[in-house]
Design a protein around this motif. Structure first.
Motif, PDB file in Angstrom:
ATOM      1  N   LYS A 169       0.834  -1.201   0.000  1.00 33.02           N
ATOM      2  CA  LYS A 169       0.000   0.000   0.000  1.00 33.02           C
ATOM      3  C   LYS A 169       0.862   1.241   0.000  1.00 33.02           C
ATOM      4  O   LYS A 169       0.565   2.194  -0.690  1.00 33.02           O
ATOM      5  CB  LYS A 169      -0.923  -0.017   1.213  1.00 33.02           C
ATOM      6  N   LYS A 170       1.941   1.215   0.730  1.00 36.71           N
ATOM      7  CA  LYS A 170       2.787   2.400   0.845  1.00 36.71           C
ATOM      8  C   LYS A 170       3.590   2.633  -0.431  1.00 36.71           C
ATOM      9  O   LYS A 170       3.716   3.765  -0.881  1.00 36.71           O
ATOM     10  CB  LYS A 170       3.735   2.227   2.033  1.00 36.71           C
ATOM     11  N   PHE A 171       4.113   1.553  -1.019  1.00 36.51           N
ATOM     12  CA  PHE A 171       5.030   1.758  -2.138  1.00 36.51           C
ATOM     13  C   PHE A 171       4.474   1.370  -3.521  1.00 36.51           C
ATOM     14  O   PHE A 171       4.860   1.961  -4.497  1.00 36.51           O
ATOM     15  CB  PHE A 171       6.326   0.982  -1.891  1.00 36.51           C
ATOM     16  N   ALA A 172       3.632   0.404  -3.585  1.00 35.05           N
ATOM     17  CA  ALA A 172       3.210  -0.092  -4.904  1.00 35.05           C
ATOM     18  C   ALA A 172       1.755   0.248  -5.256  1.00 35.05           C
ATOM     19  O   ALA A 172       1.418   0.413  -6.431  1.00 35.05           O
ATOM     20  CB  ALA A 172       3.386  -1.606  -4.975  1.00 35.05           C
ATOM     21  N   TRP A 173       0.908   0.339  -4.254  1.00 34.70           N
ATOM     22  CA  TRP A 173      -0.514   0.560  -4.532  1.00 34.70           C
ATOM     23  C   TRP A 173      -0.755   1.914  -5.190  1.00 34.70           C
ATOM     24  O   TRP A 173      -1.467   2.011  -6.177  1.00 34.70           O
ATOM     25  CB  TRP A 173      -1.319   0.429  -3.232  1.00 34.70           C
ATOM     26  N   LYS A 174      -0.170   2.953  -4.671  1.00 32.80           N
ATOM     27  CA  LYS A 174      -0.386   4.299  -5.209  1.00 32.80           C
ATOM     28  C   LYS A 174       0.134   4.431  -6.645  1.00 32.80           C
ATOM     29  O   LYS A 174      -0.602   4.905  -7.510  1.00 32.80           O
ATOM     30  CB  LYS A 174       0.288   5.325  -4.287  1.00 32.80           C
ATOM     31  N   PRO A 175       1.370   3.998  -6.949  1.00 38.01           N
ATOM     32  CA  PRO A 175       1.805   4.074  -8.355  1.00 38.01           C
ATOM     33  C   PRO A 175       0.965   3.190  -9.265  1.00 38.01           C
ATOM     34  O   PRO A 175       0.698   3.557 -10.415  1.00 38.01           O
ATOM     35  CB  PRO A 175       3.250   3.582  -8.305  1.00 38.01           C
ATOM     36  N   LEU A 176       0.525   2.037  -8.725  1.00 34.71           N
ATOM     37  CA  LEU A 176      -0.307   1.157  -9.534  1.00 34.71           C
ATOM     38  C   LEU A 176      -1.643   1.826  -9.861  1.00 34.71           C
ATOM     39  O   LEU A 176      -2.110   1.789 -11.005  1.00 34.71           O
ATOM     40  CB  LEU A 176      -0.528  -0.173  -8.799  1.00 34.71           C
ATOM     41  N   LEU A 177      -2.260   2.468  -8.869  1.00 34.93           N
ATOM     42  CA  LEU A 177      -3.517   3.187  -9.100  1.00 34.93           C
ATOM     43  C   LEU A 177      -3.310   4.357 -10.055  1.00 34.93           C
ATOM     44  O   LEU A 177      -4.150   4.608 -10.934  1.00 34.93           O
ATOM     45  CB  LEU A 177      -4.107   3.684  -7.782  1.00 34.93           C
ATOM     46  N   GLU A 178      -2.203   5.057  -9.870  1.00 34.54           N
ATOM     47  CA  GLU A 178      -1.924   6.174 -10.780  1.00 34.54           C
ATOM     48  C   GLU A 178      -1.753   5.670 -12.209  1.00 34.54           C
ATOM     49  O   GLU A 178      -2.260   6.286 -13.162  1.00 34.54           O
ATOM     50  CB  GLU A 178      -0.654   6.917 -10.334  1.00 34.54           C
TER      51      GLU A 178
END
Length: 161
Positions: free
Chosen positions: A24-33
């Motif tokens: 969630k901290k490192f991969a979720w946000k770039p993945l959602l973006e």
């Protein structure tokens, strides 16, 4: 059989939760973006495709209208040219008729002149023959000038035809 190991279960849960936190901290946000960007790209591509389709339909309608106008212009020009050709044909026929009438009139005049010349020549021949015949009949020769006057006055008294 399968014996559940409570220590392994706890460590598995702890590892899974830690993995979720890290993701969630490192991969979720770039993945959602990345997904949002991809969604936006697809959306804009669809909009451009729709706009291109509308533009193509507009151009197609415009081309159809231009084609229809061109066909109308072609038919109009063809009709005008046919009318012009018909008018020229009539003028040429009229000119040919006038020219033929002139030629016929000139031929008639020439025939009349030739006829008059032939009549004059014939009268001269007849006069000479009459003089010769009268001279032979009378067996004496009168003055030729008197005979010519006599014959000419007789011939003038004859009808022209």
């Amino acid at each position: 059989m399968l014996n559940p190991n409570p220590g392994l279960i706890i460590w598995t849960i702890i590892t899974f939760v830690l993995l979720l936190i890290i993701l969630k901290k490192f991969a979720w946000k770039p993945l959602l973006e990345s997904l949002h960007k991809r969604e936006e790209t697809v959306r804009s591509s669809i909009e451009r495709a729709e706009n291109a389709k509308q533009e193509a339909e507009r151009l197609l309608d415009e081309n159809r209208k231009q084609l229809e106008r061109a066909e109308q212009d072609g038919r109009r020009i063809l009709s005008e040219n046919r009318a012009l050709a018909e008018k020229l044909k009539e003028e040429i026929i009229e000119q040919a008729n006038q020219q033929s009438r002139k030629m016929i009139e000139m031929a008639k005049q020439e025939i009349e002149r030739d006829k008059d010349a032939a009549l004059i020549s014939l009268r001269g021949e007849v006069a000479n023959l009459a003089i010769q015949a009268a001279g032979k009949i009378l067996d004496e020769t009168l003055d030729e000038n008197k005979q010519r006057k006599l014959v000419d006055s007789y011939l003038k008294g004859l009808p022209k035809n």
